[in-house]
Design a protein around this motif. Structure first.
Motif, PDB file in Angstrom:
ATOM      1  N   GLY A  11      -3.496 -13.660 -38.298  1.00  0.00           N
ATOM      2  CA  GLY A  11      -2.872 -14.822 -37.660  1.00  0.00           C
ATOM      3  C   GLY A  11      -1.357 -14.726 -37.665  1.00  0.00           C
ATOM      4  O   GLY A  11      -0.697 -15.109 -36.698  1.00  0.00           O
ATOM      5  N   GLY A  12      -0.790 -14.205 -38.730  1.00  0.00           N
ATOM      6  CA  GLY A  12       0.650 -14.029 -38.815  1.00  0.00           C
ATOM      7  C   GLY A  12       1.166 -13.037 -37.785  1.00  0.00           C
ATOM      8  O   GLY A  12       2.211 -13.257 -37.170  1.00  0.00           O
ATOM      9  N   ILE A  13       0.429 -11.948 -37.592  1.00  0.00           N
ATOM     10  CA  ILE A  13       0.808 -10.967 -36.572  1.00  0.00           C
ATOM     11  C   ILE A  13       0.752 -11.614 -35.190  1.00  0.00           C
ATOM     12  O   ILE A  13       1.689 -11.508 -34.395  1.00  0.00           O
ATOM     13  CB  ILE A  13      -0.120  -9.732 -36.617  1.00  0.00           C
ATOM     14  CG1 ILE A  13       0.021  -8.987 -37.938  1.00  0.00           C
ATOM     15  CG2 ILE A  13       0.168  -8.791 -35.443  1.00  0.00           C
ATOM     16  CD1 ILE A  13      -1.046  -7.929 -38.176  1.00  0.00           C
ATOM     17  N   LEU A  14      -0.350 -12.302 -34.915  1.00  0.00           N
ATOM     18  CA  LEU A  14      -0.544 -12.896 -33.585  1.00  0.00           C
ATOM     19  C   LEU A  14       0.467 -13.993 -33.295  1.00  0.00           C
ATOM     20  O   LEU A  14       1.048 -14.039 -32.203  1.00  0.00           O
ATOM     21  CB  LEU A  14      -1.972 -13.423 -33.448  1.00  0.00           C
ATOM     22  CG  LEU A  14      -3.084 -12.380 -33.590  1.00  0.00           C
ATOM     23  CD1 LEU A  14      -4.450 -13.033 -33.453  1.00  0.00           C
ATOM     24  CD2 LEU A  14      -2.916 -11.252 -32.590  1.00  0.00           C
ATOM     25  N   ASN A  15       0.703 -14.873 -34.260  1.00  0.00           N
ATOM     26  CA  ASN A  15       1.675 -15.953 -34.048  1.00  0.00           C
ATOM     27  C   ASN A  15       3.089 -15.407 -33.918  1.00  0.00           C
ATOM     28  O   ASN A  15       3.883 -15.909 -33.121  1.00  0.00           O
ATOM     29  CB  ASN A  15       1.595 -16.983 -35.171  1.00  0.00           C
ATOM     30  CG  ASN A  15       0.331 -17.802 -35.090  1.00  0.00           C
ATOM     31  OD1 ASN A  15      -0.206 -18.052 -34.019  1.00  0.00           O
ATOM     32  ND2 ASN A  15      -0.171 -18.214 -36.243  1.00  0.00           N
ATOM     33  N   SER A  16       3.416 -14.397 -34.690  1.00  0.00           N
ATOM     34  CA  SER A  16       4.734 -13.769 -34.580  1.00  0.00           C
ATOM     35  C   SER A  16       4.923 -13.175 -33.192  1.00  0.00           C
ATOM     36  O   SER A  16       5.970 -13.352 -32.555  1.00  0.00           O
ATOM     37  CB  SER A  16       4.909 -12.674 -35.631  1.00  0.00           C
ATOM     38  OG  SER A  16       4.907 -13.224 -36.928  1.00  0.00           O
ATOM     39  N   LEU A  42      -6.278  -7.562 -28.934  1.00  0.00           N
ATOM     40  CA  LEU A  42      -6.093  -8.651 -29.894  1.00  0.00           C
ATOM     41  C   LEU A  42      -4.785  -9.391 -29.621  1.00  0.00           C
ATOM     42  O   LEU A  42      -4.758 -10.623 -29.535  1.00  0.00           O
ATOM     43  CB  LEU A  42      -6.115  -8.099 -31.320  1.00  0.00           C
ATOM     44  CG  LEU A  42      -6.032  -9.110 -32.456  1.00  0.00           C
ATOM     45  CD1 LEU A  42      -7.254 -10.023 -32.455  1.00  0.00           C
ATOM     46  CD2 LEU A  42      -5.927  -8.384 -33.787  1.00  0.00           C
ATOM     47  N   LEU A  43      -3.686  -8.650 -29.465  1.00  0.00           N
ATOM     48  CA  LEU A  43      -2.403  -9.273 -29.151  1.00  0.00           C
ATOM     49  C   LEU A  43      -2.454  -9.953 -27.783  1.00  0.00           C
ATOM     50  O   LEU A  43      -1.888 -11.027 -27.591  1.00  0.00           O
ATOM     51  CB  LEU A  43      -1.284  -8.231 -29.183  1.00  0.00           C
ATOM     52  CG  LEU A  43      -0.955  -7.654 -30.559  1.00  0.00           C
ATOM     53  CD1 LEU A  43      -0.137  -6.381 -30.412  1.00  0.00           C
ATOM     54  CD2 LEU A  43      -0.226  -8.674 -31.412  1.00  0.00           C
ATOM     55  N   GLY A  44      -3.143  -9.326 -26.849  1.00  0.00           N
ATOM     56  CA  GLY A  44      -3.272  -9.891 -25.508  1.00  0.00           C
ATOM     57  C   GLY A  44      -4.007 -11.218 -25.492  1.00  0.00           C
ATOM     58  O   GLY A  44      -3.735 -12.083 -24.652  1.00  0.00           O
ATOM     59  N   PRO A  70     -16.074 -13.131 -19.670  1.00  0.00           N
ATOM     60  CA  PRO A  70     -17.031 -13.911 -20.470  1.00  0.00           C
ATOM     61  C   PRO A  70     -17.396 -13.226 -21.794  1.00  0.00           C
ATOM     62  O   PRO A  70     -17.793 -13.875 -22.748  1.00  0.00           O
ATOM     63  CB  PRO A  70     -18.255 -14.020 -19.555  1.00  0.00           C
ATOM     64  CG  PRO A  70     -17.707 -13.879 -18.171  1.00  0.00           C
ATOM     65  CD  PRO A  70     -16.551 -12.919 -18.297  1.00  0.00           C
ATOM     66  N   GLU A  71     -17.229 -11.896 -21.861  1.00  0.00           N
ATOM     67  CA  GLU A  71     -17.545 -11.139 -23.072  1.00  0.00           C
ATOM     68  C   GLU A  71     -16.341 -10.985 -23.997  1.00  0.00           C
ATOM     69  O   GLU A  71     -16.437 -10.362 -25.043  1.00  0.00           O
ATOM     70  CB  GLU A  71     -18.078  -9.743 -22.701  1.00  0.00           C
ATOM     71  CG  GLU A  71     -19.416  -9.758 -21.984  1.00  0.00           C
ATOM     72  CD  GLU A  71     -19.297 -10.167 -20.516  1.00  0.00           C
ATOM     73  OE1 GLU A  71     -18.253  -9.903 -19.890  1.00  0.00           O
ATOM     74  OE2 GLU A  71     -20.252 -10.748 -19.997  1.00  0.00           O
ATOM     75  N   GLY A  72     -15.197 -11.511 -23.620  1.00  0.00           N
ATOM     76  CA  GLY A  72     -13.980 -11.384 -24.413  1.00  0.00           C
ATOM     77  C   GLY A  72     -12.905 -10.656 -23.632  1.00  0.00           C
ATOM     78  O   GLY A  72     -13.075 -10.329 -22.459  1.00  0.00           O
ATOM     79  N   ILE A  73     -11.800 -10.389 -24.284  1.00  0.00           N
ATOM     80  CA  ILE A  73     -10.688  -9.723 -23.616  1.00  0.00           C
ATOM     81  C   ILE A  73     -10.964  -8.232 -23.566  1.00  0.00           C
ATOM     82  O   ILE A  73     -11.397  -7.635 -24.549  1.00  0.00           O
ATOM     83  CB  ILE A  73      -9.344 -10.079 -24.287  1.00  0.00           C
ATOM     84  CG1 ILE A  73      -8.202  -9.778 -23.360  1.00  0.00           C
ATOM     85  CG2 ILE A  73      -9.192  -9.424 -25.622  1.00  0.00           C
ATOM     86  CD1 ILE A  73      -7.013 -10.679 -23.536  1.00  0.00           C
ATOM     87  N   GLN A  74     -10.761  -7.638 -22.372  1.00  0.00           N
ATOM     88  CA  GLN A  74     -11.145  -6.245 -22.164  1.00  0.00           C
ATOM     89  C   GLN A  74     -10.206  -5.568 -21.184  1.00  0.00           C
ATOM     90  O   GLN A  74      -9.522  -6.229 -20.403  1.00  0.00           O
ATOM     91  CB  GLN A  74     -12.567  -6.169 -21.589  1.00  0.00           C
ATOM     92  CG  GLN A  74     -13.621  -6.737 -22.488  1.00  0.00           C
ATOM     93  CD  GLN A  74     -15.015  -6.665 -21.871  1.00  0.00           C
ATOM     94  OE1 GLN A  74     -15.184  -6.356 -20.702  1.00  0.00           O
ATOM     95  NE2 GLN A  74     -16.023  -6.955 -22.674  1.00  0.00           N
TER      96      GLN A  74
END
Length: 155
Positions: A11-16, A42-44, A70-74
């Motif tokens: 979460g820290g990586i993503l929020n940063s 993940l970052l996307g 629909p299956e997630g980010i790809q």
């Protein structure tokens, strides 16, 4: 580079990361297939409202879109990799990959061609960009450096 923020966990990586892309319209991630691709996805995810692309192994012509399905980010269809922000992923800097910081700088300049906003972000683990001296060649605007603690438990 001075430390401007500290945090913990994924979460820290993503929020940063999300905090660094205000005003950005398109982001192109550059990394190694397999190892870096999941980190780009993940970052996307946290900036999925932006136009996103992934370049594997500095091969500009093989850029693919990153999009929510629909299956997630790809990864998706081929896309023009020009963007106003480029994110270099630390897997590129691992010695066994064999990518020089000079070559990474070249692809960065190609991605940012024609952009007035031009932002370069590095995302790595265990200070890879600093250890491999990429920060001496590439003019990063920001580097997100994370460390991972691993525990394997056997109950």
């Amino acid at each position: 580079m001075p430390i401007i923020n500290t945090s913990q966990g994924v979460g820290g990586i993503l929020n940063s990361f999300k905090g660094l892309i205000d005003g950005v319209e398109k982001i192109t991630f550059v990394g190694t297939p397999g190892f870096c691709t999941p980190f780009a996805e993940l970052l996307g995810f946290v900036v999925r409202d932006k136009k996103l692309a992934f370049i594997p192994n500095l091969d500009f012509e093989k850029a693919r879109s990153i999009s929510m399905t629909p299956e997630g980010i790809q990864l998706g269809e081929p896309i023009d990799a020009h963007a106003d922000t480029v994110v270099l992923l630390g897997g590129l800097a691992m010695p066994k990959i064999g990518v020089s910081p000079e070559k990474a700088k070249e692809i960065t300049e190609k991605v940012l061609e024609g952009s007035a906003k031009r932002k370069i972000i590095g995302v790595c683990f265990q200070a890879m960009f600093t250890l491999q001296k990429w920060d001496e060649i590439i003019n990063f605007d920001y580097i997100i450096n994370a460390d991972l603690a691993v525990e394997v438990l056997q109950p």
